[in-house]
Enzyme design. Structure first.
Site, PDB file in Angstrom:
ATOM      1  CB  SER A   1      -1.469   6.940  -2.659  1.00 27.68           C
ATOM      2  OG  SER A   1      -0.584   7.212  -1.628  1.00 27.68           O
ATOM      3  CG  HIS A   2      -0.360   2.951  -0.567  1.00 27.23           C
ATOM      4  ND1 HIS A   2      -1.266   3.963  -0.357  1.00 27.23           N
ATOM      5  CD2 HIS A   2      -0.968   1.814  -0.183  1.00 27.23           C
ATOM      6  CE1 HIS A   2      -2.375   3.450   0.167  1.00 27.23           C
ATOM      7  NE2 HIS A   2      -2.217   2.145   0.288  1.00 27.23           N
TER       8      HIS A   2
ATOM      9  CG  ASP B   1       3.326   7.331  -1.021  1.00 27.87           C
ATOM     10  OD1 ASP B   1       3.994   8.369  -1.139  1.00 27.87           O
ATOM     11  OD2 ASP B   1       2.097   7.316  -0.827  1.00 27.87           O
TER      12      ASP B   1
ATOM     13  CG  ASP C   1       0.778  10.198  -3.321  1.00 23.13           C
ATOM     14  OD1 ASP C   1       1.295   9.265  -2.683  1.00 23.13           O
ATOM     15  OD2 ASP C   1      -0.194  10.847  -2.888  1.00 23.13           O
TER      16      ASP C   1
ATOM     17  CG  ASP D   1       1.133  11.098   0.342  1.00 23.02           C
ATOM     18  OD1 ASP D   1       1.640  10.028  -0.040  1.00 23.02           O
ATOM     19  OD2 ASP D   1      -0.103  11.299   0.361  1.00 23.02           O
ATOM     20  NE  ARG D   2       0.669   5.833   2.398  1.00 28.27           N
ATOM     21  CZ  ARG D   2      -0.025   4.777   2.781  1.00 28.27           C
ATOM     22  NH1 ARG D   2       0.596   3.670   3.153  1.00 28.27           N
ATOM     23  NH2 ARG D   2      -1.335   4.810   2.776  1.00 28.27           N
TER      24      ARG D   2
ATOM     25  CE  LYS E   1      -0.028   9.934   3.570  1.00 23.68           C
ATOM     26  NZ  LYS E   1      -1.495   9.969   3.427  1.00 23.68           N
TER      27      LYS E   1
HETATM   28  C1  VG1 Z   1      -4.578   4.498   4.263  1.00 31.67           C
HETATM   29  C2  VG1 Z   1      -3.928   4.789   5.579  1.00 31.67           C
HETATM   30  C3  VG1 Z   1      -4.213   6.216   6.016  1.00 31.67           C
HETATM   31  C4  VG1 Z   1      -3.748   7.172   4.903  1.00 31.67           C
HETATM   32  C5  VG1 Z   1      -4.433   6.795   3.614  1.00 31.67           C
HETATM   33  C6  VG1 Z   1      -3.976   7.641   2.450  1.00 31.67           C
HETATM   34  O1  VG1 Z   1      -5.987   4.563   4.396  1.00 31.67           O
HETATM   35  O2  VG1 Z   1      -4.357   3.879   6.577  1.00 31.67           O
HETATM   36  O3  VG1 Z   1      -3.566   6.466   7.232  1.00 31.67           O
HETATM   37  O4  VG1 Z   1      -4.057   8.495   5.250  1.00 31.67           O
HETATM   38  O5  VG1 Z   1      -4.155   5.444   3.296  1.00 31.67           O
HETATM   39  O6  VG1 Z   1      -2.602   7.558   2.261  1.00 31.67           O
HETATM   40  P1  VG1 Z   1      -6.893   3.249   4.545  1.00 31.67           P
HETATM   41  O7  VG1 Z   1      -8.302   3.740   4.543  1.00 31.67           O
HETATM   42  O8  VG1 Z   1      -6.551   2.351   3.411  1.00 31.67           O
HETATM   43  O9  VG1 Z   1      -6.485   2.622   5.841  1.00 31.67           O
HETATM   44  V1  VG1 Z   1      -1.960   7.780   0.715  1.00 31.67           V
HETATM   45  O10 VG1 Z   1      -0.352   7.968   0.858  1.00 31.67           O
HETATM   46  O11 VG1 Z   1      -2.463   6.292   0.040  1.00 31.67           O
HETATM   47  O12 VG1 Z   1      -2.837   8.987   0.014  1.00 31.67           O
HETATM   48 CO    CO Z   2       0.517   8.585  -0.814  1.00 30.83          CO
END
Ligand code: VG1
Ligand code: CO
Length: 561
Positions: free
Chosen positions: A117-118, A287, A289, A291-292, A388
């Site tokens: 992801s990010h 981001d 992937d 989704d953000r 998302k």
């Molecule tokens: C983070 C965010 C959460 C989000 C998750 C996955 O998790 O706070 O809101 O759903 O990332 O997003 P954490 O446990 O690091 O706070 V993604 O776009 O990285 O799949």
């Molecule tokens: Co993501």
């Protein structure tokens, strides 16, 4: 005929999926024998053997380093486990929301998404593997726990070492695998099914008019070298007519150009700076992937994600999909500001408060209780899929702009006038020493859960807050009754202001401490203030109560949102 080899392996103790999949340094996947293979086998093990021959599994990723190797392993291991059919994005590319869409469209049993992801990518960055279920949503805890249990005892896995799929050509490849029915791999266009879905949700002619008509607005969309580039190019530029140069960093790169593909004010600084001159009316970043999303107005006016979902809810009539289906309910993750609650109250809609992570929204959507939801972490989406969806959020905002013919800033300010404003900030302290972070949270919990904590007063400057409630957030799923505990420490003051502390479940090294602050203000004289100024006393109190700085040795956060 492709032969199946059974490979002996040893289990790993650290393959517990976090908030969203398993994330580790690329080197962990590369240097530990069979590390990726073990986890892939653990995922496939939770698919019932009797269902496998008839099963379709969708596979796609964000293009990051090591994705191609991982996809070939999935092909080889899936075939050897008797999975009948894989659907894979061309060159392995498919955004997380697109995978969710394709799982639903193909009635697949699930999908495997190759992404962290990010988190940054490249040989020294992170890699990750997520598993989504038949609804298209991230596997709930019941399933991720099963995967983890398998991974802890895995002794061997079957694999077709000679099988290699050509990921570059759209079409079907068929392989004869020892003792099974023919195994087929469908390589599909990465954008097509997803684009088709969006056409049904939004009013494309109206969006086209907004982006390329006589009185069009100027937008700047930054894909941050993540997976969303091809989607933005195809849908926003080619189809909706936005000029080719309105979309930047649209070629997915294995290392995201060396940056964090994280759409926030720190890591998407390039977009923020390019918006400042006032050349663009609307800006957005995504981001790795896809989704953000981060939404900006002219001159870089920042829309907080907690506000973003509230604005979309308040303007749901601008989106044809919601006009058709109605809005069945709203939801936000616990740390997300209560801006959405105010809209829910005004529109008399049900509001659900779930733990952090998109997987908690799925059951509510499947049960027809939830249509629109969001997280403060730049995640916004609806029940059109079960993830998302960054580009969906952008088209939702553009739909609102098209209907209201106002600027992003005007819409946001009008919203605060009507509903009041939830000032919100999140402080992230990344890669803190794990032991120190765990101890800080444990001690804070002990102090907070002491009965004498409620009623305590804390002051900073001329502000005083009295504790009304303090707990470690637990959630009972209203649909299946499952309970998720330890989802974040929260202190709620008598005026409704909240302090929340939790440890990230998506990091790959050390611990990331997150501090969230939410405080409501309805005085029209105060709603335009700078959140950092408004929230300074609460930040001060949070740091005092937790002793975060002393305990972690950090005098300032890595990222402020
Ligand atoms: C983070 C965010 C959460 C989000 C998750 C996955 O998790 O706070 O809101 O759903 O990332 O997003 P954490 O446990 O690091 O706070 V993604 O776009 O990285 O799949
Ligand atoms: Co993501």
């Amino acid at each position: 005929m492709v032969q199946i080899t059974v490979v002996k392996t040893k289990p790993y103790a650290d393959q517990k999926p976090g908030t969203s999949g398993l994330r580790k340094r690329v080197t962990v996947f590369q240097q530990n024998q069979h590390y990726a293979e073990n986890f892939i086998q653990s995922i496939i093990s939770v698919i019932e053997p009797a269902e496998r021959q008839a099963a379709t599994v969708v596979v796609g990723g964000d293009g990051r380093f090591y994705m191609r190797e991982a996809i070939q392993l999935i092909v080889q291991i899936a075939a050897a486990n008797g999975i009948g059919h894989l659907v894979i994005g061309q060159d392995g590319i498919m955004s997380t929301p697109a995978v969710s869409c394709v799982i639903r469209q193909k009635k697949a049993v699930g999908g495997i998404i190759l992404t962290a992801s990010h988190n940054p990518g490249g040989p020294n960055g992170d890699f990750g593997i997520k598993y989504n279920i038949a609804s298209g949503g991230p596997a709930p805890e019941g399933i991720t726990n099963q995967i983890y249990e398998v991974s802890k005892v895995l002794q061997e896995y079957p694999i077709c070492l000679d099988l290699k799929a050509d990921l570059s050509t759209v079409g079907t490849q068929t392989f004869q695998v020892d003792s099974f029915k023919p195994f087929t791999v469908d390589i599909v266009d990465s954008v097509e099914a997803y684009g088709e879905m969006l056409r049904d949700i939004f009013d494309f002619p109206a969006l086209k008019e907004l982006l390329s008509g006589a009185k069009h607005i100027n937008v700047r969309l930054d894909a941050m070298h993540g997976v969303v580039g091809p989607y933005v190019k195809k849908i926003v530029c080619e189809e909706l007519g936005s000029p080719a140069d309105s979309a930047v960093n649209c070629v997915p790169k294995e290392d995201f150009g060396g940056h964090h593909p994280d759409p926030n004010l720190t890591y998407a600084a390039e977009l923020v700076n390019s918006m400042k001159a006032g050349e663009y009316d609307f800006g957005a970043a995504f981001d790795g992937d896809g989704d953000r999303n981060m939404v900006l107005g002219k001159h870089g006016f920042f829309v907080n994600p907690s506000d973003s979902v509230a604005v979309i809810a308040a303007n749901f009539n601008s989106i044809p999909y919601f006009r058709k289906t109605g809005v069945k309910g709203l939801a936000r993750s616990m740390p997300t500001s209560a801006a959405l609650d105010n809209v829910a109250k005004a529109l008399q809609m049900q509001l659900y408060e779930t733990p952090t992570g998109w997987k908690f929204f799925g059951n509510l959507m499947d049960a027809g209780k939830l249509s629109l939801c969001g997280e403060e972490s730049f995640g916004t989406g609806s029940d059109h899929i079960r993830e998302k969806d960054g580009l969906w959020a952008v088209l939702a905002w553009l739909s609102i702009l098209a209907v209201r013919k106002q600027s992003v800033e005007e819409i946001m300010k009008d919203h605060w006038h009507k509903f009041g404003r939830n000032f919100f900030t999140r402080y992230d302290y990344e890669e803190v020493d794990s032991d120190a972070a765990n101890k800080m949270i444990a001690d804070l919990q002990t102090a907070m859960l002491d009965p004498s904590f409620v009623g305590k007063k804390f002051s900073s400057g001329d502000k005083t807050y009295e504790v009304a409630l303090s707990d470690n957030f637990a959630y009972t799923d209203p649909v299946d009754g499952s309970v998720s505990k330890n989802q974040g420490l929260r202190i709620i003051f008598s005026d409704g202001s909240r302090l929340i502390f939790r440890l990230s479940g998506t990091g790959s090294a050390g611990a990331t401490v997150r501090l969230y602050i939410d405080s409501y203000e309805k005085d029209p004289q105060k709603i335009y203030q700078d959140p950092q100024v408004m929230l300074a006393p609460l930040v001060d109190i949070a740091l005092k109560i937790s002793q975060l700085q002393e305990r972690t040795g950090r005098t300032a956060p890595t990222v402020i949102t």
